[in-house]
Design a protein around this motif. Sequence first.
Motif: not given
Length: 122
Positions: A72-73, A81-85, A97-99
């Motif tokens: 779940e995004l 980007r944080v995902l619940l898995l 963390v994209k950077e």
Amino acid sequence: MHKPLIALMATALAACSGEQADAGNEAATETEQSFTAIQDASAENSKLQDLKSLPEFTVIDKEIGSDSLEAELVSDNSGERVLLLNKDGDEFKSIFVKETKRLKIIDIDGKGLIFNDILDVR
């Protein structure tokens, strides 16, 4: 003379509190509608179209496995980007963390932090 004045003030106070209650009810209804809209948007976001295309997927697959993995995004903005898995009832949280290309995977139900490293991705 004071009794009619007191009665008039009491009536005015009752009318004001009734208007405030109506305004409170309208605000509550508006908040419920906003919350429903957020839930609907979240439900659309939770249908993560292609988990395998994410740069962090290979590590997620290695650390938790991808068989019967549900994702779940939670958020995907310019910073992270944080995902619940969920895998077979076990819950995990992934933060990318994209950077800096740092990925953290947290076992919510037990072990805590299970991965925290910078990925070698473009």
